[in-house]
Every structure is written in structure tokens, then in C-alpha cells.
Design a protein around this motif. Structure first.
Motif, PDB file in Angstrom:
ATOM      1  N   PRO A   3       0.412 -52.286 -23.023  1.00  0.00           N
ATOM      2  CA  PRO A   3      -0.316 -52.431 -24.243  1.00  0.00           C
ATOM      3  C   PRO A   3      -1.486 -51.811 -24.613  1.00  0.00           C
ATOM      4  O   PRO A   3      -2.516 -52.448 -22.907  1.00  0.00           O
ATOM      5  CB  PRO A   3      -0.156 -53.710 -25.025  1.00  0.00           C
ATOM      6  CG  PRO A   3      -0.233 -54.533 -23.381  1.00  0.00           C
ATOM      7  CD  PRO A   3       0.457 -54.039 -23.039  1.00  0.00           C
ATOM      8  N   TRP A   4      -1.719 -50.416 -25.189  1.00  0.00           N
ATOM      9  CA  TRP A   4      -3.206 -50.410 -24.776  1.00  0.00           C
ATOM     10  C   TRP A   4      -3.500 -49.658 -26.228  1.00  0.00           C
ATOM     11  O   TRP A   4      -2.852 -48.585 -26.191  1.00  0.00           O
ATOM     12  CB  TRP A   4      -3.515 -48.975 -23.739  1.00  0.00           C
ATOM     13  CG  TRP A   4      -4.747 -48.601 -23.435  1.00  0.00           C
ATOM     14  CD1 TRP A   4      -6.134 -49.473 -22.921  1.00  0.00           C
ATOM     15  CD2 TRP A   4      -4.801 -47.546 -22.208  1.00  0.00           C
ATOM     16  NE1 TRP A   4      -7.057 -48.643 -23.320  1.00  0.00           N
ATOM     17  CE2 TRP A   4      -6.525 -47.761 -22.956  1.00  0.00           C
ATOM     18  CE3 TRP A   4      -4.768 -46.286 -22.328  1.00  0.00           C
ATOM     19  CZ2 TRP A   4      -7.944 -46.629 -21.845  1.00  0.00           C
ATOM     20  CZ3 TRP A   4      -5.259 -45.463 -21.159  1.00  0.00           C
ATOM     21  CH2 TRP A   4      -6.745 -45.706 -21.445  1.00  0.00           C
ATOM     22  N   TYR A   5      -3.781 -50.491 -27.080  1.00  0.00           N
ATOM     23  CA  TYR A   5      -4.629 -49.408 -28.373  1.00  0.00           C
ATOM     24  C   TYR A   5      -5.982 -49.702 -29.277  1.00  0.00           C
ATOM     25  O   TYR A   5      -6.363 -50.652 -28.564  1.00  0.00           O
ATOM     26  CB  TYR A   5      -3.349 -50.151 -29.128  1.00  0.00           C
ATOM     27  CG  TYR A   5      -3.624 -50.875 -29.669  1.00  0.00           C
ATOM     28  CD1 TYR A   5      -4.183 -51.772 -30.594  1.00  0.00           C
ATOM     29  CD2 TYR A   5      -3.286 -52.622 -28.930  1.00  0.00           C
ATOM     30  CE1 TYR A   5      -4.579 -53.231 -30.830  1.00  0.00           C
ATOM     31  CE2 TYR A   5      -3.110 -53.705 -28.523  1.00  0.00           C
ATOM     32  CZ  TYR A   5      -3.675 -53.768 -29.625  1.00  0.00           C
ATOM     33  OH  TYR A   5      -4.308 -55.642 -30.349  1.00  0.00           O
ATOM     34  N   ASN A   6      -6.617 -49.239 -29.392  1.00  0.00           N
ATOM     35  CA  ASN A   6      -7.723 -49.338 -29.977  1.00  0.00           C
ATOM     36  C   ASN A   6      -7.289 -50.601 -31.759  1.00  0.00           C
ATOM     37  O   ASN A   6      -6.544 -50.455 -32.450  1.00  0.00           O
ATOM     38  CB  ASN A   6      -8.123 -48.130 -31.248  1.00  0.00           C
ATOM     39  CG  ASN A   6      -8.954 -47.321 -30.510  1.00  0.00           C
ATOM     40  OD1 ASN A   6      -9.007 -47.150 -29.089  1.00  0.00           O
ATOM     41  ND2 ASN A   6      -8.586 -46.232 -30.161  1.00  0.00           N
ATOM     42  N   PRO A   7      -8.746 -51.267 -31.907  1.00  0.00           N
ATOM     43  CA  PRO A   7      -8.185 -52.675 -32.543  1.00  0.00           C
ATOM     44  C   PRO A   7      -8.257 -52.009 -33.842  1.00  0.00           C
ATOM     45  O   PRO A   7      -8.873 -51.316 -34.632  1.00  0.00           O
ATOM     46  CB  PRO A   7      -9.410 -53.383 -32.201  1.00  0.00           C
ATOM     47  CG  PRO A   7     -10.018 -53.165 -30.419  1.00  0.00           C
ATOM     48  CD  PRO A   7      -9.285 -51.641 -30.435  1.00  0.00           C
ATOM     49  N   GLY A   8      -6.872 -52.684 -35.359  1.00  0.00           N
ATOM     50  CA  GLY A   8      -7.144 -52.419 -36.189  1.00  0.00           C
ATOM     51  C   GLY A   8      -6.476 -51.299 -36.141  1.00  0.00           C
ATOM     52  O   GLY A   8      -6.073 -51.221 -37.807  1.00  0.00           O
ATOM     53  N   GLU A   9      -5.659 -50.441 -35.452  1.00  0.00           N
ATOM     54  CA  GLU A   9      -4.706 -50.073 -35.042  1.00  0.00           C
ATOM     55  C   GLU A   9      -3.252 -50.030 -34.244  1.00  0.00           C
ATOM     56  O   GLU A   9      -3.220 -51.131 -34.492  1.00  0.00           O
ATOM     57  CB  GLU A   9      -5.335 -48.234 -34.710  1.00  0.00           C
ATOM     58  CG  GLU A   9      -6.624 -47.824 -34.911  1.00  0.00           C
ATOM     59  CD  GLU A   9      -6.605 -46.520 -34.035  1.00  0.00           C
ATOM     60  OE1 GLU A   9      -5.734 -46.241 -33.126  1.00  0.00           O
ATOM     61  OE2 GLU A   9      -7.572 -45.463 -33.865  1.00  0.00           O
ATOM     62  N   GLU A  10      -2.669 -49.245 -34.734  1.00  0.00           N
ATOM     63  CA  GLU A  10      -0.666 -49.771 -34.736  1.00  0.00           C
ATOM     64  C   GLU A  10      -1.092 -50.218 -32.862  1.00  0.00           C
ATOM     65  O   GLU A  10      -1.490 -49.371 -32.428  1.00  0.00           O
ATOM     66  CB  GLU A  10       0.320 -48.245 -35.085  1.00  0.00           C
ATOM     67  CG  GLU A  10       1.496 -48.713 -34.936  1.00  0.00           C
ATOM     68  CD  GLU A  10       2.295 -49.143 -36.030  1.00  0.00           C
ATOM     69  OE1 GLU A  10       2.738 -49.787 -35.978  1.00  0.00           O
ATOM     70  OE2 GLU A  10       2.012 -47.778 -36.501  1.00  0.00           O
ATOM     71  N   GLU A  17      -6.409 -60.712 -30.789  1.00  0.00           N
ATOM     72  CA  GLU A  17      -4.894 -61.234 -30.844  1.00  0.00           C
ATOM     73  C   GLU A  17      -5.109 -60.905 -29.251  1.00  0.00           C
ATOM     74  O   GLU A  17      -3.855 -62.068 -28.470  1.00  0.00           O
ATOM     75  CB  GLU A  17      -5.079 -60.395 -31.572  1.00  0.00           C
ATOM     76  CG  GLU A  17      -3.032 -60.384 -31.826  1.00  0.00           C
ATOM     77  CD  GLU A  17      -2.378 -59.516 -32.882  1.00  0.00           C
ATOM     78  OE1 GLU A  17      -0.900 -60.278 -32.997  1.00  0.00           O
ATOM     79  OE2 GLU A  17      -3.488 -58.725 -33.298  1.00  0.00           O
ATOM     80  N   LEU A  18      -5.166 -60.108 -28.452  1.00  0.00           N
ATOM     81  CA  LEU A  18      -4.907 -59.641 -27.092  1.00  0.00           C
ATOM     82  C   LEU A  18      -5.209 -60.776 -26.130  1.00  0.00           C
ATOM     83  O   LEU A  18      -4.523 -60.664 -26.040  1.00  0.00           O
ATOM     84  CB  LEU A  18      -5.294 -57.966 -26.888  1.00  0.00           C
ATOM     85  CG  LEU A  18      -4.110 -57.663 -25.689  1.00  0.00           C
ATOM     86  CD1 LEU A  18      -2.802 -57.848 -25.559  1.00  0.00           C
ATOM     87  CD2 LEU A  18      -4.432 -55.686 -25.078  1.00  0.00           C
TER      88      LEU A  18
END
Length: 216
Positions: free
Chosen positions: A45-52, A115-116
Motif C-alpha cells: 500500500p502507498w497512498y496519501n492519508p485521507g485519500e483512497e 492507520e497504516l
């Protein structure tokens, strides 16, 4: 991209699914069961916090083979002088918190959401995630963490409060485990790791090595 069902832990087969940038799925959740299953498939997983949530399996993949580790003369002197001491799994929470708080060049925030981070702490408590700590005068000055899958270590993030701390920890970790490690998964390119010998290989080659370790 494939949207994941939060009620079912499954992913597209990364060996059969290709995308231009390496994103193969989105959605789902950050349960430790899903994350552990994803890493066994070569997905992270790799994403910006607050996004999908975005799930990646890039091609090519940035990795380091332990027998190709490059140690400069200046780093060897630092290691020989025993400027730092090292430990494993002695302070996972502080390592990951420092990784979250460390500012990165070209980044205004952090990809490591609370969360992550909490999911990785639970993975550590279940014996799946490990941390490497770097100490100087009994102070935690660097380190990194990741998941161990057989003989493959999937590195996640590192931090350093003093010069060369994370690099020294990385070198010490590889040299201390060179007989049991087949591959370090670095995920995406950095000049820092390239200077230590990391390189790009095809997704096909990476998955072949990873899946062979899963079978052990």
C-alpha cells in the motif's frame, strides 16, 4: 485498476495484471490480514492519508541483492570505528514513529498514515514486521522497518537523526544476515539505496524470487 471488496481479502494476480504506473488495485482496508497477504503477493500500500488506499506492484522493481552490496571506504571506516551500535526489534514503535515524522525532500507531508502505522505495529506484535535500530551514546539516532517473507526483506521506511546512521544500520543488517537473505525489496528508486548497490529488475524476476520464498 480493480476496486477491492472490504469484506473479501483478495487481489488481482500481479503477474497477470499490468498498469502503466504500477497501481493494480484501490480500496479495501488496512487489516493486518490483508497487508500480510498483499506482501506475500508482492503488493504494497502507498497512498496519501485521507485519500483512497492504493495498492502497488511496480514494473520494474527496485531491489538489492545482498552479495551486490556496495560499501564506500568512508562508510567502512565509520563502521570499523564503531561510531554506532545496532539492535533488532528493540523499539519498533519509536522507529516507525520517527519514520512517520521525518521530512523528505520534495514531500510536504507523510504517506505513513496513523492507520497504516498502527497496522504495522500490530504486524510487528504478530512477528511479521521487524525493526532495525541504530544507537549512538545510548540514543536512538536512526533505523528502519519492514516485513520479512522467507529470505526476502521488504523494506518500508528509514530515518536518520545524524549523518550516516540509517546507511550504517542498513549495511550492518545486510552483512549480519547475508547468509539468510536472498533479496531486499526497496520498492521504489532512491539515490541513497542505489549508491549501496540497489538496482531495477523486472516484476517477473522479482515475483519469481518472492514466490519461491513463500513456498519454503
Amino acid at each position: 485498476m480493480v476496486r477491492l471488496d472490504e469484506n473479501e481479502i483478495s487481489f488481482p494476480d500481479p503477474a497477470l495484471y499490468d498498469s502503466h504506473e504500477g497501481v493494480i488495485a484501490f480500496g479495501g482496508d488496512l487489516s493486518i490480514e490483508r497487508i500480510w497477504f498483499a506482501y506475500q503477493l508482492g503488493i504494497f500500500p502507498w497512498y496519501n492519508p485521507g485519500e483512497e488506499i492504493l495498492w502497488w506492484c511496480p514494473d520494474p522493481r527496485f531491489v538489492l541483492f545482498p552479495n551486490e552490496l556496495k560499501v564506500s571506504k568512508s562508510m567502512r571506516k565509520i563502521l570499523n570505528r564503531e561510531v554506532f551500535t545496532f539492535s533488532e526489534n528493540q523499539n519498533f514503535k519509536e522507529v516507525i514513529k520517527n519514520c512517520q515524522q521525518t521530512s523528505r525532500n520534495g514531500q510536504t507531508g507523510t504517506w505513513l498514515s496513523d492507520e497504516l502505522m498502527n497496522s504495522f505495529i500490530k504486524l510487528h506484535e504478530h512477528g511479521f514486521a521487524k525493526s532495525i535500530e541504530v544507537w549512538q551514546d545510548e540514543e536512538l539516532v536512526g533505523g528502519f522497518y519492514g516485513l520479512q517473507i522467507g529470505n526476502v526483506f521488504c523494506g518500508e521506511s528509514m530515518f536518520a537523526k545524524v549523518s550516516n546512521a540509517s546507511k550504517a544500520g542498513f549495511i550492518n543488517f545486510i552483512e549480519s544476515h547475508k547468509d539468510s537473505l536472498e533479496l531486499i525489496d526497496c520498492q521504489s528508486h532512491t539515490e541513497h539505496l542505489e549508491s549501496l548497490g540497489a538496482k531495477m529488475i523486472s516484476k517477473k524476476e522479482f515475483l519469481k524470487i518472492l514466490y519461491k520464498n513463500n513456498e519454503r
